[in-house]
Design an enzyme around this catalytic site. Structure first.
Site, PDB file in Angstrom:
ATOM      1  N   ASN A  69       0.838  -1.197   0.000  1.00 34.14           N
ATOM      2  CA  ASN A  69       0.000   0.000   0.000  1.00 34.14           C
ATOM      3  C   ASN A  69       0.868   1.240   0.000  1.00 34.14           C
ATOM      4  O   ASN A  69       1.959   1.256   0.570  1.00 34.14           O
ATOM      5  CB  ASN A  69      -0.963   0.001   1.202  1.00 34.14           C
ATOM      6  CG  ASN A  69      -0.375   0.719   2.403  1.00 34.14           C
ATOM      7  OD1 ASN A  69      -0.467   1.947   2.514  1.00 34.14           O
ATOM      8  ND2 ASN A  69       0.246  -0.040   3.301  1.00 34.14           N
ATOM      9  N   ASN A 100      -2.496   7.254  16.551  1.00 36.01           N
ATOM     10  CA  ASN A 100      -1.303   7.116  15.716  1.00 36.01           C
ATOM     11  C   ASN A 100      -0.990   8.472  15.082  1.00 36.01           C
ATOM     12  O   ASN A 100      -1.841   9.083  14.446  1.00 36.01           O
ATOM     13  CB  ASN A 100      -1.546   6.053  14.643  1.00 36.01           C
ATOM     14  CG  ASN A 100      -0.305   5.789  13.805  1.00 36.01           C
ATOM     15  OD1 ASN A 100       0.027   6.540  12.903  1.00 36.01           O
ATOM     16  ND2 ASN A 100       0.387   4.708  14.129  1.00 36.01           N
ATOM     17  N   ASN A 128       4.518   7.453  14.806  1.00 34.43           N
ATOM     18  CA  ASN A 128       4.995   6.722  13.637  1.00 34.43           C
ATOM     19  C   ASN A 128       6.194   7.428  13.005  1.00 34.43           C
ATOM     20  O   ASN A 128       6.045   8.438  12.329  1.00 34.43           O
ATOM     21  CB  ASN A 128       3.840   6.612  12.631  1.00 34.43           C
ATOM     22  CG  ASN A 128       4.215   5.854  11.380  1.00 34.43           C
ATOM     23  OD1 ASN A 128       5.290   5.273  11.285  1.00 34.43           O
ATOM     24  ND2 ASN A 128       3.325   5.856  10.409  1.00 34.43           N
ATOM     25  N   CYS A 131       6.846   5.453   8.356  1.00 29.31           N
ATOM     26  CA  CYS A 131       5.991   5.268   7.180  1.00 29.31           C
ATOM     27  C   CYS A 131       6.811   5.319   5.892  1.00 29.31           C
ATOM     28  O   CYS A 131       7.461   6.327   5.620  1.00 29.31           O
ATOM     29  CB  CYS A 131       4.902   6.331   7.128  1.00 29.31           C
ATOM     30  SG  CYS A 131       3.792   6.118   5.731  1.00 29.31           S
ATOM     31  N   ASN A 193       6.662  -1.717  11.293  1.00 28.40           N
ATOM     32  CA  ASN A 193       5.862  -1.158  10.218  1.00 28.40           C
ATOM     33  C   ASN A 193       6.159  -1.970   8.958  1.00 28.40           C
ATOM     34  O   ASN A 193       6.884  -2.971   9.005  1.00 28.40           O
ATOM     35  CB  ASN A 193       6.189   0.328  10.027  1.00 28.40           C
ATOM     36  CG  ASN A 193       5.016   1.105   9.454  1.00 28.40           C
ATOM     37  OD1 ASN A 193       4.238   0.589   8.654  1.00 28.40           O
ATOM     38  ND2 ASN A 193       4.892   2.355   9.849  1.00 28.40           N
ATOM     39  N   GLY A 218       1.470  -8.260   5.490  1.00 28.87           N
ATOM     40  CA  GLY A 218       0.794  -9.538   5.309  1.00 28.87           C
ATOM     41  C   GLY A 218       1.613 -10.696   5.845  1.00 28.87           C
ATOM     42  O   GLY A 218       2.694 -10.507   6.417  1.00 28.87           O
ATOM     43  N   GLY A 245       2.101  -9.481   9.867  1.00 31.44           N
ATOM     44  CA  GLY A 245       1.616 -10.770   9.395  1.00 31.44           C
ATOM     45  C   GLY A 245       0.754 -11.535  10.368  1.00 31.44           C
ATOM     46  O   GLY A 245       0.585 -12.753  10.233  1.00 31.44           O
TER      47      GLY A 245
END
Length: 303
Positions: A69, A100, A128, A131, A193, A218, A245
């Site tokens: 993403n 967040n 965060n 990213c 992350n 994932g 995951g």
């Protein structure tokens, strides 16, 4: 009876399962399909000082064992979150929520955290510094111990709430960064992350995502996440929120054995919106299967 409760930075969670930021909106969207008060808590959508439209589309690419993403921190900005999103959430969620926060300069992080510190609903600030989907800020703060420590100090100076720093796996030495955050006053570490990844369309011979690269998440990243949580647990004394995951109750147990106090579920929410509820319901069965009476007793148990 088994005990699912854990303590995260001085606040009690009924269970360690937390939907990850960016995969659960501001909570009330999911409250339309089940009672989200069954969750330990959740981390709401990444919030910045000003509103952000995010990256150009397409922003999502499927992979064999996960997804990429590059949404780019699309959010309405901290003022709109406080004035609109949190009042809506309060109608359906009666526990402290994890906020967040992202930024593009140290001052951005401090400004947003200071605003959210005044909100009664906010229990923790998940900051965060990791990213991979934005240009400038974001991950650049999470790739050096000095920069991560600078953000940590700035945020700690403006808030009384527990500060949990979310780290990037896109580094050669995550342990040194975690230790720097702890020394700068962080109350906890959140990790990992997404990994930086990409897909290429064979027909167009160009990257699938407009941003070219994005965050890979994932099932495929779980072994990396477990390894990093395991390493950091040995190096710091503050609690770790583990993720990467996670999609089953067994995954939660495995992550806690590596050293996590609580566990976030990310990409799995986008596949099955009921996954966090189902993991919580299944935890007692899995605990009994492996002779676990109290989840607090297995934190770091693999060490």
């Amino acid at each position: 009876m088994v005990n699912l409760s854990v303590d995260l930075c001085g606040l009690k969670l009924d269970n360690p399962v937390i939907p990850a930021s960016g995969t659960f909106g501001f909570g009330y969207e999911f409250a339309e399909i089940y009672d989200i008060n069954c969750l330990g808590t959740f981390s709401f959508k990444g919030t910045t000082k000003d509103a952000r439209f995010g990256n150009p589309t397409p922003r999502i690419a499927e992979c064999d064992s996960g997804m990429i993403n590059a949404v780019g921190l699309q959010n309405p900005g901290v003022e709109a979150v406080i004035n609109h999103e949190l009042p809506l959430l309060k109608k359906c969620f009666n526990k402290p929520v994890m906020a967040n926060v992202s930024g593009f300069a140290v001052e951005d992080y401090a400004y947003t955290c200071e605003k959210l510190d005044k909100e009664e609903q906010v229990g923790w600030l998940e900051v965060n510094v990791s990213c991979p989907n934005v240009h400038g800020g974001g991950m650049s703060f999470g790739t050096s111990p000095e920069a991560a420590a600078e953000v940590t100090k700035a945020v700690k100076a403006v808030t009384k709430k527990p500060v949990i720093i979310k780290l990037s796996p896109n580094v050669t030495d995550i342990v040194s960064i975690a230790k720097a955050c702890e020394e700068a006053g962080a109350d906890g570490i959140s990790m990992i992350n997404t990994l930086l990844g990409m897909r290429i369309d064979l027909k167009t011979k160009k990257p699938v995502i407009a941003n070219k690269m994005g965050g890979f998440s994932g099932p495929a990243i779980k072994p990396v996440a477990l390894r990093m949580v395991y390493q950091v647990y040995d190096a710091v004394k503050i609690p770790i929120v583990g993720m990467g995951g996670i999609s089953t109750a067994e995954d939660v147990i495995e992550m806690m054995l590596a050293g996590a106090t609580a566990v976030e579920v990310g990409a799995a929410n986008l596949i099955d919106p009921f996954v966090c509820r189902d993991i919580i319901n299944d935890l007692p069965r899995v605990m009994e299967k492996y002779g676990i009476k109290d989840l607090k007793e297995i934190i770091g148990g693999a060490h």
